[in-house]
Design a protein around this motif. Structure first.
Motif, mmCIF file in Angstrom:
data_model
loop_
_atom_site.group_PDB
_atom_site.id
_atom_site.type_symbol
_atom_site.label_atom_id
_atom_site.label_comp_id
_atom_site.label_asym_id
_atom_site.label_seq_id
_atom_site.Cartn_x
_atom_site.Cartn_y
_atom_site.Cartn_z
ATOM 1 N N TYR A 1 -23.041 18.970 43.446
ATOM 2 C CA TYR A 1 -22.166 17.982 43.898
ATOM 3 C C TYR A 1 -22.759 17.418 45.162
ATOM 4 O O TYR A 1 -22.198 16.579 45.936
ATOM 5 C CB TYR A 1 -20.864 18.237 44.463
ATOM 6 C CG TYR A 1 -20.759 19.403 45.206
ATOM 7 C CD1 TYR A 1 -20.868 19.153 46.806
ATOM 8 C CD2 TYR A 1 -20.864 20.765 45.137
ATOM 9 C CE1 TYR A 1 -20.404 20.101 47.696
ATOM 10 C CE2 TYR A 1 -20.793 21.778 45.909
ATOM 11 C CZ TYR A 1 -20.509 21.500 47.255
ATOM 12 O OH TYR A 1 -20.524 22.456 48.277
ATOM 13 N N VAL A 2 -23.925 17.441 45.516
ATOM 14 C CA VAL A 2 -24.786 16.781 46.280
ATOM 15 C C VAL A 2 -24.588 15.296 46.287
ATOM 16 O O VAL A 2 -24.582 14.869 45.548
ATOM 17 C CB VAL A 2 -26.293 17.151 46.408
ATOM 18 C CG1 VAL A 2 -26.968 16.719 45.372
ATOM 19 C CG2 VAL A 2 -26.640 16.694 47.715
ATOM 20 N N GLY A 3 -24.281 14.679 47.680
ATOM 21 C CA GLY A 3 -23.970 13.305 47.947
ATOM 22 C C GLY A 3 -22.554 12.942 47.501
ATOM 23 O O GLY A 3 -22.205 11.743 47.568
ATOM 24 N N LYS A 4 -21.956 13.907 46.934
ATOM 25 C CA LYS A 4 -20.350 13.673 46.512
ATOM 26 C C LYS A 4 -19.542 14.568 47.528
ATOM 27 O O LYS A 4 -18.196 14.762 47.093
ATOM 28 C CB LYS A 4 -20.264 13.900 45.000
ATOM 29 C CG LYS A 4 -20.959 12.867 44.299
ATOM 30 C CD LYS A 4 -20.805 13.241 42.831
ATOM 31 C CE LYS A 4 -21.641 12.444 42.040
ATOM 32 N NZ LYS A 4 -21.384 12.684 40.599
ATOM 33 N N GLU A 5 -19.833 15.065 48.495
ATOM 34 C CA GLU A 5 -19.407 16.310 49.078
ATOM 35 C C GLU A 5 -17.753 15.660 49.817
ATOM 36 O O GLU A 5 -16.774 16.302 49.991
ATOM 37 C CB GLU A 5 -19.901 16.842 50.608
ATOM 38 C CG GLU A 5 -21.244 17.408 50.183
ATOM 39 C CD GLU A 5 -22.470 16.436 49.932
ATOM 40 O OE1 GLU A 5 -23.732 17.066 49.895
ATOM 41 O OE2 GLU A 5 -22.432 15.278 49.848
ATOM 42 N N SER A 6 -17.877 14.364 50.201
ATOM 43 C CA SER A 6 -16.787 13.780 50.790
ATOM 44 C C SER A 6 -15.476 13.971 49.879
ATOM 45 O O SER A 6 -14.374 13.963 50.183
ATOM 46 C CB SER A 6 -16.923 12.353 51.303
ATOM 47 O OG SER A 6 -17.393 11.538 50.199
#
Length: 247
Positions: free
Chosen positions: A143-148
């Protein structure tokens, strides 16, 4: 200690989360102001002095990546907004390095999780997802780049748990304000007198040499004082001090 037969089979879930680089940042900012709440995550691997990539979520449907410093300044300066982060203190240091000062009210999922289970030493995001969202068998690569997106989901779960355990007031009134205080302390640093410390160090070195010389005189020989074996030989074999207890 756990039998393999008692462990559930961890499947690696796929995350169908839309990620985009919003060209119309002003429109996205309007959406944030309207929602009053956003989650953010800064990937340190993508950050350098003057450059930031921040992925932001307004809901649990999509993630937007922003790298425009001026837009980020506007976003984080809004005192009417709440921002969900993980390790907010560390994030604020990265923001300040790019000249971004913050006015938003922060919710740190790491601090919230610590209050709920302070015995856990590591509070990495993967662990929080496992503990509070039951997402097992995943890594940052999933999920890198989608942590938020996941920070947004964690906030509601953690808030409910803090309410149930009677810890919400402690979190809001003590822990989160303290994060800001610690951040400012770290940013400001401590003024030290280098010349005074240098003189003090030299003075200690002189005194230490005198003490070592006195020890050699009393023992009748030179040896490595930092060696337990040599010290033991001097004390108990040569000087015949009584052995009170052997360990």
């Amino acid at each position: 200690k756990l039998s393999a037969s008692t462990l559930p089979c961890a499947s690696r879930p796929g995350f169908e989360i839309e990620k985009r680089e919003d060209k119309d940042v002003s429109k996205m900012l309007d959406g944030v102001v309207q929602a009053g709440l956003f989650a953010f995550f800064i990937n340190e691997d993508d950050s350098s002095v003057g450059v930031l990539k921040v992925n932001i979520a307004l809901d649990d449907k999509k993630v937007t990546e922003i790298d425009e410093i001026e837009s980020l300044k506007v976003l984080f300066s809004q005192q009417a907004l709440s921002a969900i982060g993980c390790d907010v203190k560390g994030s604020r240091h990265l923001l300040r390095q790019c000249g971004i000062e913050t006015g938003v009210k922060f919710f740190d999922v790491m601090i919230a999780s610590y209050l709920l289970e302070s015995s856990k030493a590591a509070l990495e995001l993967e662990g929080l997802l496992w503990d509070h969202l039951s997402l097992k068998g995943i890594s940052r690569l999933d999920y890198v780049g989608k942590e938020s997106h996941f920070l947004f989901k964690l906030k509601s779960v953690l808030t409910l748990k803090l309410q149930e355990t009677g810890l919400l007031r402690l979190f809001e009134d003590v822990e989160m304000p303290l994060v800001g205080i610690l951040f400012e302390m770290e940013s400001t640093g401590v003024a030290i007198d280098l010349e005074l410390l240098k003189d003090f160090s030299q003075d200690l070195e002189k005194r230490l040499k005198k003490i070592v010389a006195s020890i050699y005189e009393l023992s009748g020989s030179s040896f490595n004082i930092n060696s337990p074996k040599q010290l033991s030989d001097i004390l108990f074999n040569k000087l015949k001090y009584p052995v009170v207890k052997k360990t």
